[in-house]
Enzyme design. Structure first.
Site, short mmCIF file in Angstrom:
data_model
loop_
_atom_site.label_atom_id
_atom_site.label_comp_id
_atom_site.label_asym_id
_atom_site.label_seq_id
_atom_site.Cartn_x
_atom_site.Cartn_y
_atom_site.Cartn_z
N ASN A 123 0.80 -1.22 0.00
CA ASN A 123 0.00 0.00 0.00
C ASN A 123 0.84 1.28 0.00
O ASN A 123 0.35 2.34 -0.41
CB ASN A 123 -0.93 -0.02 1.23
CG ASN A 123 -1.58 1.31 1.46
OD1 ASN A 123 -2.50 1.69 0.74
ND2 ASN A 123 -1.09 2.05 2.46
N TYR B 77 2.92 9.62 -11.18
CA TYR B 77 1.93 8.91 -10.36
C TYR B 77 1.06 7.96 -11.20
O TYR B 77 1.05 6.75 -10.94
CB TYR B 77 1.10 9.92 -9.56
CG TYR B 77 0.17 9.26 -8.57
CD1 TYR B 77 0.66 8.45 -7.55
CD2 TYR B 77 -1.20 9.43 -8.67
CE1 TYR B 77 -0.20 7.83 -6.65
CE2 TYR B 77 -2.06 8.81 -7.76
CZ TYR B 77 -1.56 8.02 -6.76
OH TYR B 77 -2.40 7.40 -5.87
N LYS C 20 1.02 3.77 -11.33
CA LYS C 20 -0.18 2.97 -11.03
C LYS C 20 -0.61 2.10 -12.22
O LYS C 20 -1.18 1.03 -12.03
CB LYS C 20 -1.32 3.88 -10.56
CG LYS C 20 -1.01 4.60 -9.23
CD LYS C 20 -0.73 3.63 -8.07
CE LYS C 20 -0.59 4.32 -6.74
NZ LYS C 20 -0.31 3.40 -5.63
P1 NAD Z 1 -0.75 8.67 2.92
O1 NAD Z 1 0.20 9.70 2.44
O2 NAD Z 1 -1.75 9.03 3.97
O3 NAD Z 1 0.03 7.37 3.41
C1 NAD Z 1 1.10 6.86 2.68
C2 NAD Z 1 1.75 5.74 3.41
O4 NAD Z 1 2.91 5.36 2.67
C3 NAD Z 1 2.20 6.10 4.80
O5 NAD Z 1 1.90 5.04 5.70
C4 NAD Z 1 3.72 6.23 4.68
O6 NAD Z 1 4.43 5.77 5.83
C5 NAD Z 1 4.03 5.33 3.52
N1 NAD Z 1 5.23 5.82 2.85
C6 NAD Z 1 5.42 7.03 2.26
N2 NAD Z 1 6.69 7.12 1.82
C7 NAD Z 1 7.30 5.96 2.15
C8 NAD Z 1 8.62 5.44 1.97
N3 NAD Z 1 9.57 6.14 1.34
N4 NAD Z 1 8.90 4.20 2.44
C9 NAD Z 1 7.96 3.48 3.05
N5 NAD Z 1 6.70 3.89 3.25
C10 NAD Z 1 6.38 5.12 2.81
O7 NAD Z 1 -1.46 8.14 1.61
P2 NAD Z 1 -2.82 7.35 1.33
O8 NAD Z 1 -3.75 8.29 0.69
O9 NAD Z 1 -3.26 6.58 2.50
O10 NAD Z 1 -2.28 6.38 0.18
C11 NAD Z 1 -2.05 5.01 0.36
C12 NAD Z 1 -2.05 4.35 -0.99
O11 NAD Z 1 -3.31 4.60 -1.64
C13 NAD Z 1 -0.98 4.87 -1.94
O12 NAD Z 1 -0.44 3.80 -2.68
C14 NAD Z 1 -1.75 5.80 -2.86
O13 NAD Z 1 -1.15 5.94 -4.12
C15 NAD Z 1 -3.08 5.09 -2.94
N6 NAD Z 1 -4.20 5.94 -3.35
C16 NAD Z 1 -4.62 6.98 -2.58
C17 NAD Z 1 -5.69 7.74 -3.01
C18 NAD Z 1 -6.21 8.90 -2.22
O14 NAD Z 1 -7.04 9.65 -2.76
N7 NAD Z 1 -5.81 9.08 -0.97
C19 NAD Z 1 -6.33 7.45 -4.23
C20 NAD Z 1 -5.87 6.39 -4.97
C21 NAD Z 1 -4.81 5.64 -4.53
#
Ligand code: NAD
Length: 247
Positions: A90, A155, A159
């Site tokens: 994730n 990005y 994906k």
């Molecule tokens: P967030 O920024 O709240 O959390 C990101 C997580 O990734 C955190 O737990 C952080 O510790 C970890 N992370 C960041 N950099 C890191 C690194 N260098 N090494 C290890 N871990 C690392 O983001 P989120 O919105 O919860 O996103 C989680 C996933 O969902 C991602 O893959 C994101 O692309 C995907 N996503 C999010 C959304 C959205 O709208 N929030 C939409 C589609 C997909």
């Protein structure tokens, strides 16, 4: 409730947002959950936060781009628990600059975490899953993996790669009874979105037929289902969880 009793689940990027909610959801459904984060402090904070909710989890912070470090951590977890049932890849970062303002290093950084880290952690758990001919790998994709986005090219590129990895690895591992699926969230209420400009978010919400932004639990629920035996005949899918925001 889906019963995960006795099962071991690893969630990368489990310290906040979608990952933290996924950790919470698996834990509430009785799994043993191990979360990965980028540093000791955020891992410790997440563990403490969950403890106040009576949810006990363990945490690690390997550098996901260093295969040896990842492998060592996975081996340690396997030694301790004797099994790894579900991996949720994730951890991810996003971008929103135009290509002319994006440096090569920024592009690489996104690919490194969103794609290479997913490869590294998957590669390290697969031998253990193969050994017992059982396991599930779940990846966090995004709706931008289907429609692209008008800026932040790294990005959506990363994906699209997540989807390709998911579908191909599902084919490779099906003979070993290992399922590989992805969830493609639409815009979801986490820090990642809080960091994006309002001008980008508000028009997006207007295009969502279910008329709201996604909540982290919406995505966690999809992982819970896909990781369970209820999905035992589902592999190689990229499940949209986006309120029908198909634009
Ligand atoms: P967030 O920024 O709240 O959390 C990101 C997580 O990734 C955190 O737990 C952080 O510790 C970890 N992370 C960041 N950099 C890191 C690194 N260098 N090494 C290890 N871990 C690392 O983001 P989120 O919105 O919860 O996103 C989680 C996933 O969902 C991602 O893959 C994101 O692309 C995907 N996503 C999010 C959304 C959205 O709208 N929030 C939409 C589609 C997909």
């Amino acid at each position: 409730m889906i019963n995960y009793e006795g099962k071991v689940v690893i969630v990368t990027g489990g310290t906040r947002g979608i990952g933290l909610e996924t950790v919470r959801a698996f834990k509430e459904n009785k799994a043993k959950v191990i979360l990965f984060g980028s540093k000791q402090e955020t891992v410790q904070n997440a563990i403490e936060k969950l403890k106040t909710e009576n949810l006990e989890v363990e945490g690690y912070y390997p550098n996901l781009n260093n295969y040896e470090e990842v492998e060592k951590t996975i081996n340690e977890i396997y030694k301790k628990y004797g099994r790894i049932d579900v991996l949720v890849n994730n951890a991810g970062i996003s971008a929103n600059k135009t290509i002319d303002n994006t440096t090569c290093e920024e592009f690489e950084k996104i690919m490194n975490l969103n794609v290479n880290a997913m490869f590294n952690v998957s590669k390290a758990v697969i031998p253990y899953m193969k050994e017992v001919r059982n396991g599930v790998i779940l990846n966090t994709s995004s709706m931008v993996s289907k429609y692209g986005q008008p800026a932040g090219i790294g990005y959506p590129t990363s994906k699209f790669a997540v989807n390709g990895f998911t579908i191909s690895l599902a084919r490779e591992l099906a003979p070993f009874n290992i399922r590989v699926n992805a969830v493609a969230p639409g815009i979801t209420n986490t820090d990642m979105v809080a960091n994006l400009p309002k001008e980008m978010i508000e028009p997006l919400i207007k295009t969502i037929p279910l008329a709201r932004i996604g909540e982290p639990r919406d995505i966690a629920n999809a992982f819970l289902f896909l990781g369970s035996d209820m999905a035992s005949y589902i592999s190689g899918v990229v499940l949209s969880v986006d309120g029908l925001a198909r634009t």
